[in-house]
Design an enzyme around this catalytic site. Sequence first.
Site, PDB file in Angstrom:
ATOM      1  CB  CYS A  67       6.105   3.611   1.320  1.00 34.82           C
ATOM      2  SG  CYS A  67       5.239   5.328   1.291  1.00 34.82           S
ATOM      3  CB  CYS A  70       4.647   4.269  -1.962  1.00 35.92           C
ATOM      4  SG  CYS A  70       6.055   5.386  -1.217  1.00 35.92           S
TER       5      CYS A  70
END
Length: 144
Positions: A67, A70
């Site tokens: 991600c 993230c």
Amino acid sequence: MGIKLTCLACGQGNRVPRERLNAGHKCGTCGAPLVEDKPVDISIDILKKAQRIDELPLIVDFWASWCGPCRMMAPEFSKAAQALKGHARFAKLDTEAFPEAGGRYGIRGIPLLIAFRGGREMGRRTGAISSRDITDWVTAGAGA
């Protein structure tokens, strides 16, 4: 009396005097620090216990290595952990390593921050946000 904290390394319950949260207390079982100025990687089993008994806010970042947002938010999450040491603890849970977290916590998108304290979810935020936004969110009532 003291504040109840779960060791994020071994899962053992500990009591720490509230006025001494920043004094470097360690777990009575494994010796790991109980209150750190950085996020700690945790397992879902440790999270289940900590969310149930911790009396200091526990801010958990649900993330995955693939991600992009993230990865972008990780340094911001670390800065917030430094700023709020003694007022909240910060942990990271890898949703790839613990896929059951998706169903258990109703995860619909990552990064996802959830604040827990005393057996209750205090709030959640989805998406990459700055350290300032994290600290504001926590101090406004999601955690501290």
